[in-house]
Design an enzyme around this catalytic site. Structure first.
Site, PDB file in Angstrom:
ATOM      1  N   THR A  28       9.962  -0.124  -1.054  1.00 14.71           N
ATOM      2  CA  THR A  28      11.025   0.803  -1.451  1.00 14.71           C
ATOM      3  C   THR A  28      12.317   0.066  -1.792  1.00 14.71           C
ATOM      4  O   THR A  28      12.548  -1.042  -1.296  1.00 14.71           O
ATOM      5  CB  THR A  28      11.283   1.781  -0.273  1.00 14.71           C
ATOM      6  OG1 THR A  28      12.519   2.434  -0.477  1.00 14.71           O
ATOM      7  CG2 THR A  28      11.386   1.052   1.059  1.00 14.71           C
ATOM      8  N   ASP A  29      13.177   0.717  -2.580  1.00 16.57           N
ATOM      9  CA  ASP A  29      14.501   0.142  -2.865  1.00 16.57           C
ATOM     10  C   ASP A  29      15.431   0.257  -1.659  1.00 16.57           C
ATOM     11  O   ASP A  29      16.494  -0.362  -1.637  1.00 16.57           O
ATOM     12  CB  ASP A  29      15.130   0.806  -4.104  1.00 16.57           C
ATOM     13  CG  ASP A  29      15.347   2.318  -3.955  1.00 16.57           C
ATOM     14  OD1 ASP A  29      14.883   2.911  -2.964  1.00 16.57           O
ATOM     15  OD2 ASP A  29      15.989   2.897  -4.855  1.00 16.57           O
ATOM     16  N   GLU A  30      15.010   1.052  -0.651  1.00 19.85           N
ATOM     17  CA  GLU A  30      15.905   1.272   0.494  1.00 19.85           C
ATOM     18  C   GLU A  30      16.110  -0.005   1.320  1.00 19.85           C
ATOM     19  O   GLU A  30      17.035  -0.082   2.121  1.00 19.85           O
ATOM     20  CB  GLU A  30      15.373   2.405   1.382  1.00 19.85           C
ATOM     21  CG  GLU A  30      15.236   3.694   0.591  1.00 19.85           C
ATOM     22  CD  GLU A  30      15.018   4.930   1.429  1.00 19.85           C
ATOM     23  OE1 GLU A  30      15.426   4.953   2.598  1.00 19.85           O
ATOM     24  OE2 GLU A  30      14.435   5.889   0.897  1.00 19.85           O
ATOM     25  N   TYR A  38      13.445   3.410   9.113  1.00 20.13           N
ATOM     26  CA  TYR A  38      12.413   3.368   8.061  1.00 20.13           C
ATOM     27  C   TYR A  38      12.587   2.140   7.180  1.00 20.13           C
ATOM     28  O   TYR A  38      11.659   1.350   7.009  1.00 20.13           O
ATOM     29  CB  TYR A  38      12.476   4.641   7.203  1.00 20.13           C
ATOM     30  CG  TYR A  38      11.734   4.511   5.884  1.00 20.13           C
ATOM     31  CD1 TYR A  38      10.345   4.361   5.854  1.00 20.13           C
ATOM     32  CD2 TYR A  38      12.422   4.519   4.668  1.00 20.13           C
ATOM     33  CE1 TYR A  38       9.669   4.234   4.640  1.00 20.13           C
ATOM     34  CE2 TYR A  38      11.751   4.395   3.456  1.00 20.13           C
ATOM     35  CZ  TYR A  38      10.373   4.246   3.453  1.00 20.13           C
ATOM     36  OH  TYR A  38       9.701   4.104   2.258  1.00 20.13           O
ATOM     37  N   LYS A  86      10.207  -1.229   6.606  1.00 23.53           N
ATOM     38  CA  LYS A  86       9.664  -1.627   5.299  1.00 23.53           C
ATOM     39  C   LYS A  86      10.130  -3.044   4.954  1.00 23.53           C
ATOM     40  O   LYS A  86       9.373  -3.849   4.416  1.00 23.53           O
ATOM     41  CB  LYS A  86      10.086  -0.650   4.199  1.00 23.53           C
ATOM     42  CG  LYS A  86       9.443   0.719   4.282  1.00 23.53           C
ATOM     43  CD  LYS A  86       7.927   0.721   4.146  1.00 23.53           C
ATOM     44  CE  LYS A  86       7.436   0.406   2.752  1.00 23.53           C
ATOM     45  NZ  LYS A  86       5.951   0.587   2.637  1.00 23.53           N
TER      46      LYS A  86
HETATM   47  P1  NAD Z   1       3.348   9.651   2.513  1.00 25.70           P
HETATM   48  O1  NAD Z   1       4.025   9.779   3.842  1.00 25.70           O
HETATM   49  O2  NAD Z   1       3.208  10.850   1.659  1.00 25.70           O
HETATM   50  O3  NAD Z   1       1.868   9.060   2.722  1.00 25.70           O
HETATM   51  C1  NAD Z   1       1.581   8.023   3.604  1.00 25.70           C
HETATM   52  C2  NAD Z   1       0.087   8.001   3.844  1.00 25.70           C
HETATM   53  O4  NAD Z   1      -0.219   6.898   4.706  1.00 25.70           O
HETATM   54  C3  NAD Z   1      -0.453   9.258   4.515  1.00 25.70           C
HETATM   55  O5  NAD Z   1      -1.611   9.699   3.853  1.00 25.70           O
HETATM   56  C4  NAD Z   1      -0.787   8.805   5.932  1.00 25.70           C
HETATM   57  O6  NAD Z   1      -1.867   9.519   6.513  1.00 25.70           O
HETATM   58  C5  NAD Z   1      -1.128   7.343   5.714  1.00 25.70           C
HETATM   59  N1  NAD Z   1      -0.927   6.509   6.920  1.00 25.70           N
HETATM   60  C6  NAD Z   1       0.149   6.522   7.754  1.00 25.70           C
HETATM   61  N2  NAD Z   1      -0.037   5.627   8.736  1.00 25.70           N
HETATM   62  C7  NAD Z   1      -1.231   5.020   8.506  1.00 25.70           C
HETATM   63  C8  NAD Z   1      -1.955   3.991   9.156  1.00 25.70           C
HETATM   64  N3  NAD Z   1      -1.494   3.412  10.272  1.00 25.70           N
HETATM   65  N4  NAD Z   1      -3.150   3.608   8.636  1.00 25.70           N
HETATM   66  C9  NAD Z   1      -3.639   4.212   7.521  1.00 25.70           C
HETATM   67  N5  NAD Z   1      -3.002   5.186   6.867  1.00 25.70           N
HETATM   68  C10 NAD Z   1      -1.805   5.587   7.358  1.00 25.70           C
HETATM   69  O7  NAD Z   1       4.136   8.475   1.773  1.00 25.70           O
HETATM   70  P2  NAD Z   1       4.418   8.259   0.214  1.00 25.70           P
HETATM   71  O8  NAD Z   1       5.666   8.951  -0.143  1.00 25.70           O
HETATM   72  O9  NAD Z   1       3.180   8.510  -0.544  1.00 25.70           O
HETATM   73  O10 NAD Z   1       4.715   6.694   0.204  1.00 25.70           O
HETATM   74  C11 NAD Z   1       3.661   5.742   0.021  1.00 25.70           C
HETATM   75  C12 NAD Z   1       4.236   4.339   0.067  1.00 25.70           C
HETATM   76  O11 NAD Z   1       5.229   4.186  -0.949  1.00 25.70           O
HETATM   77  C13 NAD Z   1       4.948   4.008   1.383  1.00 25.70           C
HETATM   78  O12 NAD Z   1       4.642   2.687   1.711  1.00 25.70           O
HETATM   79  C14 NAD Z   1       6.419   4.164   1.063  1.00 25.70           C
HETATM   80  O13 NAD Z   1       7.201   3.315   1.862  1.00 25.70           O
HETATM   81  C15 NAD Z   1       6.443   3.746  -0.392  1.00 25.70           C
HETATM   82  N6  NAD Z   1       7.533   4.328  -1.211  1.00 25.70           N
HETATM   83  C16 NAD Z   1       7.720   5.694  -1.215  1.00 25.70           C
HETATM   84  C17 NAD Z   1       8.709   6.231  -2.027  1.00 25.70           C
HETATM   85  C18 NAD Z   1       8.938   7.720  -2.100  1.00 25.70           C
HETATM   86  O14 NAD Z   1       9.888   8.161  -2.753  1.00 25.70           O
HETATM   87  N7  NAD Z   1       8.096   8.559  -1.516  1.00 25.70           N
HETATM   88  C19 NAD Z   1       9.501   5.393  -2.813  1.00 25.70           C
HETATM   89  C20 NAD Z   1       9.266   4.011  -2.782  1.00 25.70           C
HETATM   90  C21 NAD Z   1       8.273   3.504  -1.968  1.00 25.70           C
END
Ligand code: NAD
Length: 349
Positions: free
Chosen positions: A133-135, A158, A162
């Site tokens: 993430t950019d955070e 969070y 990350k």
């Molecule tokens: P989300 O919370 O919707 O999904 C996360 C998934 O990971 C879920 O299906 C959960 O069951 C699974 N999970 C959690 N802990 C686990 C573990 N220990 N083992 C296996 N599976 C596990 O998240 P998202 O929004 O889809 O984000 C996905 C990735 O992208 C993350 O790494 C997040 O940091 C990154 N990200 C998200 C955003 C955003 O805007 N949502 C932006 C940049 C980066």
């Protein structure tokens, strides 16, 4: 056919990625713990498809990962699995350290051992892509953009977790030679997002005619990227990114939270007006700010554009319209979530 081990592929971005990858002819082994954020409904269209193998499990379970790698011989691992919601990390940071830091370490160790056992050609072609993430870069003032060389300065539990995982991924490249890539992306929105996040939360509350909570003065700025564009960027980095490098991914769509909420209100006024005839904007309510709320994020994605020729296909205007329409067309998907333990309540106050 290429095989990917995708973690967190029942979550918002991971599932969008899996659906896109399978549609494009890739084979996906999908490992997900199915926390509150994981949702098998999202993957329903893949039921019975031999190109998708779902396994419920934890990225920190080295034994399980080792078995999956040996059995399916993937060409790449793409790590989406994480605890992902800042507000929840304020209420309970430990789960974020457990999955995002300790879990990623387990996944890295098992992957390193598998990669070491590959023959020369397969080892050279192998990739471990870490989705971040950019955070991790902290908060910007009114000017400037995050680049890949901006120092890390995470402000929430969070983003700290990350950042730690990004450092571990980097260290596995420098210490063991593991062929890694990292992407740092701005805020995503689109189909299948858990309704704790701003955009689906506001859509649901507005449809129900409930107060639309805006944190603080509503002037915190985020860059917004339609989820399909994030997925296409990851695919591009996987194909052609330089080993050990990080790539910022952004939508060139900076918007203050209040502007995002008002945009959703204006779309809903057209496609689903309130029964009392009032504009949805009248539901906006300013609430106590999130503790430590970063003021502004903005991404300079020129490295990804210049090196890998990637740019987003959607503008914020086209993406947000498509998103509102998707939530209108898929009410049972969201209703099934709201029938569970989460009911759009405030978290992390
Ligand atoms: P989300 O919370 O919707 O999904 C996360 C998934 O990971 C879920 O299906 C959960 O069951 C699974 N999970 C959690 N802990 C686990 C573990 N220990 N083992 C296996 N599976 C596990 O998240 P998202 O929004 O889809 O984000 C996905 C990735 O992208 C993350 O790494 C997040 O940091 C990154 N990200 C998200 C955003 C955003 O805007 N949502 C932006 C940049 C980066």
């Amino acid at each position: 056919m290429k095989t990917l081990l995708v973690t967190g592929g029942a979550g918002f971005i991971g599932a969008n990625f899996v659906l896109q990858a399978v549609a494009d002819g890739l084979r996906v082994v999908n490992l997900d713990k199915l926390t509150y954020a994981g949702n098998m409904q999202t993957l329903q269209s893949l039921a019975g498809n031999p190109a998708h193998v779902f396994v419920q499990g934890d990225i920190g379970d080295r034994g399980l990962i080792t078995r999956l790698l040996a059995e399916h011989r993937p060409d790449a691992v793409v790590n989406f699995a994480a605890e992902s919601h800042v507000d929840r990390s304020i209420d309970g940071p430990a789960a974020f350290i457990e999955t995002n830091v300790v879990g990623t370490l387990g996944l890295l160790e098992a992957t390193r051992d598998y990669w070491r056992g590959l023959d020369e050609a397969a080892g050279k072609a192998f990739r471990f892509l870490h989705v971040s993430t950019d955070e991790v870069y902290g908060s910007l003032g009114a000017e400037g953009f995050f680049t890949e060389t901006t120092p890390y300065a995470p402000n929430s539990p969070y983003s700290a977790s990350k950042a730690a995982s990004d450092h571990l991924v980097r260290a596995f490249h420098h210490t063991y030679g593991l062929p890694v890539l990292t992407t740092n992306c701005s805020n995503n929105y689109g189909p299948f997002q858990f309704p704790e996040k701003l955009i689906p939360l506001v859509i649901q509350k507005a449809l129900a005619g409930e107060a639309l909570p805006v944190y603080g003065d509503g002037m915190n700025v985020r860059d917004w990227l339609y989820v399909e564009d994030h997925c296409s960027a990851i695919r591009r980095v996987l194909e052609a990114g330089r080993l050990g490098e990080t790539y910022n991914v952004g939508g060139n769509s900076e918007r203050a939270n209040l502007v995002v909420v008002k945009t959703i209100c204006a779309i809903l006024d057209e496609v689903s007006p309130l029964e009392n005839g009032k504009p949805h904007e009248s539901l906006i309510t300013f609430v106590r700010d999130r503790p430590g709320h970063d003021r502004r994020y903005a991404i300079d994605a020129s490295k990804l554009k210049d090196e890998l020729n990637w740019s987003p296909a959607h503008t914020f205007e086209s993406g947000i319209k498509a998103t509102v329409q998707w939530y209108l067309d898929n009410k049972p998907w969201i209703q099934n979530i709201l029938d569970g333990s989460y009911q759009l309540e405030r978290l992390g106050a």
